[in-house]
Design an enzyme around this catalytic site. Sequence first.
Site, PDB file in Angstrom:
ATOM      1  N   PRO A 112      -6.577  10.489  15.242  1.00  0.00           N
ATOM      2  CA  PRO A 112      -7.259  11.224  16.317  1.00  0.00           C
ATOM      3  C   PRO A 112      -8.769  11.045  16.247  1.00  0.00           C
ATOM      4  O   PRO A 112      -9.354  10.955  15.174  1.00  0.00           O
ATOM      5  CB  PRO A 112      -6.876  12.689  16.037  1.00  0.00           C
ATOM      6  CG  PRO A 112      -5.667  12.624  15.175  1.00  0.00           C
ATOM      7  CD  PRO A 112      -5.799  11.384  14.366  1.00  0.00           C
ATOM      8  N   GLY A 113      -9.382  10.978  17.425  1.00  0.00           N
ATOM      9  CA  GLY A 113     -10.841  10.969  17.499  1.00  0.00           C
ATOM     10  C   GLY A 113     -11.504   9.635  17.288  1.00  0.00           C
ATOM     11  O   GLY A 113     -12.721   9.582  17.102  1.00  0.00           O
ATOM     12  N   LYS A 147      -7.087   3.584   3.344  1.00  0.00           N
ATOM     13  CA  LYS A 147      -6.996   3.875   1.909  1.00  0.00           C
ATOM     14  C   LYS A 147      -8.220   3.340   1.158  1.00  0.00           C
ATOM     15  O   LYS A 147      -8.745   3.990   0.248  1.00  0.00           O
ATOM     16  CB  LYS A 147      -5.709   3.266   1.336  1.00  0.00           C
ATOM     17  CG  LYS A 147      -4.439   3.944   1.839  1.00  0.00           C
ATOM     18  CD  LYS A 147      -3.195   3.267   1.285  1.00  0.00           C
ATOM     19  CE  LYS A 147      -1.930   3.972   1.755  1.00  0.00           C
ATOM     20  NZ  LYS A 147      -0.706   3.318   1.254  1.00  0.00           N
ATOM     21  N   SER A 177       4.390   4.383  -1.020  1.00  0.00           N
ATOM     22  CA  SER A 177       3.227   3.627  -1.491  1.00  0.00           C
ATOM     23  C   SER A 177       2.628   4.164  -2.782  1.00  0.00           C
ATOM     24  O   SER A 177       1.730   3.541  -3.349  1.00  0.00           O
ATOM     25  CB  SER A 177       2.140   3.598  -0.402  1.00  0.00           C
ATOM     26  OG  SER A 177       1.686   4.902  -0.118  1.00  0.00           O
TER      27      SER A 177
END
Length: 786
Positions: A363-364, A727, A684
């Site tokens: 988002p954003g 990440k 992960s």
Amino acid sequence: MTEIETIDIPQLIPLLPVRDMVMYPSVILPLFVGRDMSINAVEKSLSKDRLILVAAQKDLTDEDPLPDRIYSVGVVSQIMRMLRLPDGRVKVLIQGLKKARIKAYAQETPTFLVKIETINEPLITEITLEIEALMRYVKEEMEKVVSMGRMVPPDILMVLDTIDEPGKLADVAAANLGLAVDKAQEVLEIVEPVERLRKLSEILGKEIELLNMQAKILSQAKEEMTKSQREYFLREQMKAIRTELGEGDERTEDVEDLKKRIKKAKMPKDVEKEAKKQLERLDMMHPDAIESTMVRTYLEWLVELPWSKTTKDSIDIKRAKKILDEDHYDLDKVKERILEFLSVMKLKKGEMKGPILCFVGPPGVGKTSLGKSIARALGRKFSRISLGGMKDEAEIRGHRRTYVGSMPGRIIQSIKQAGTNNPVFMMDEIDKIGNDFRGDPASALLEVLDPEQNNSFSDHYLNVPFDLSRVMFITTANRVDTIPAALKDRMETIYISGYTDREKLKIVKQYLIPKQLKENGLNGKMLGFADHALLKIIQEYTREAGLRGLEREIAAIGRKVARKIAEGNREKAMVTARNLQSYLGPSKYLPETMHEEDVIGVASGLAWTEFGGDVLYVEASCRKGKKELTLTGSMGDVMKESVQAALTYIKSKADTLDIPKDTFEDLEMHVHVPQGAIPKDGPSAGITMGVAMISAITKTSIDRKIAMTGEISLTGRVLPIGGLKEKTLAALRNRMKEVIIPEENGHELTEIPAYVKKKMKFHLVKNMDEVIAIIFKKNPNKPRKA
């Protein structure tokens, strides 16, 4: 001897023909006389003995009946009273005396004079049981007739109770029953009293059956008379009133106006045919009928849709690039794909059934605003709908017109609002569509987003095809895995990664601060920001991949400064790292506390969320006890399986890791991921779990500045993961120096900003042996002891 028998009845007597009634003996009736011949007959009777023969005429409409049109049997009656009315008519009150038969007509003008013979009835000397039963039956049936609503004088039942002669009872009952002329005459002509009474009982029985059937039909009619039928009659009255007032032409004007608008809309032939058909229906309906309103609304939708209104594309690739650069910082890969898309559209002169673009990212990050920029670059209208939480298929396809309050779906509504048939149409949050008993909106979107099908999109309300092939559809999503496979297959996915701190700093200075200064009534002379303050806001007051939270914090500072200025303090406010707390309060997010030194059993993993990347510390501890594995920290099923796979790998490598074989016989292992209130899942963290457990079992410390991510298999292979850029940025934000990633993700390093790669060292690994060698700085067979 009765009073009637004492009256001397002459053989020559005036005749009074009457319509719609039959006179009976012993009955007193008022008559209104209006015809000249009838008035002459009354006057002639009054001039002599007041006696007159009253006989019924066969045809009610005959104004001047001839002798053969008058029944031959009538009743000699006496005129009791006569009154002349202002309109020339005469009202007389007559009493029936005795039946008589016309033998001949002695005179026909100016009035009828007839020769008669009286009819003598046989005397009833004894009232037998049968006669008494007949009389009682007739009285009871008359009561039934009255109770069923027949218009009978209210005191007739009392009169009938006093009569004990069969003939007189039959005459009085028949006279007040309101029979048809032919049936009443048939009863009159029966001479024998008992036979006349029997005939009347038959007529009464049939009459009651008719009344019962009439009541039943009336009851059914009342039940079936719906509200709309009653409204119809009222509206008909209103229509008549409007016609009298000269307001009846409004309907014609409305129909003519719609006819012109249909022609002006330039619809396809099939659609125009349907519109004209509905217009004919509307013209036949009452203007205030409910269905009339529905048809009119339907026609309004048809004529207002942009069937032939198309925005001409002004595709200038250089101008489009400039617009995209003005509106968005970085996003080079996304901009490049958009420009490619526009270039192909330009070469094909807009006749392109291109792929549906789907912007996927946190988002954003600017997914929706990218759509607005594309519309601006093309010179098209921009339309947007949000699909988040949508569960009803009718939101896409519309409701059928049979439902009250039906209307088209959101697609057609937005096309109408846009005013053109080729807008840039953005569908936000396509990954958050739901489904329930009302249908599956995602399935309804399959037709909308398929370039091969949407040229004849059928909305349930319109029930005619609308061409959506000219519309440029763009969708947005935060994640791809929740989008149905069939829907995902129709779209080209473009991933938009989160922004780095440096990128956010540039965006906030270039876009957000000028925007918020304007929205809060400020300018650069009233409020300024130091770079260190902005970085502190980015790092300690927001934790997101996008920019919405950051913009809110800038807006909060702007409001506080606006208040100070409004209170009279005109001094420029300069926001620095030192005074930032006075504007925004204490820091909301602090970097995950890094251990001051390397710790046994604690490994630094990297996680990806919808809001960007984050560092995930995995803690492992072991001791002698029950042979069991304890997992805590709100782990999902996939993460738990990763722990078990890592433990199985460690057991298989016990010899090479210098772990005694009997270690696992009584090993109680506990693996924990801090921030236990936050659910975590995904494969992960597999190598991170394995490294933490090896460290705990072998009592070997882990370099705290090395972060890692990768899925582990039972054989120790390191499998690829997603969200590498997010990440990596999380690792940089948390001051990590090295990052271990799967070798198969190596090609994604090209997407990592150059300055990030300069600050961090990346290790590409194929298997767990290589991970152990990097973490413990030596051969995995001989880990470094703490």
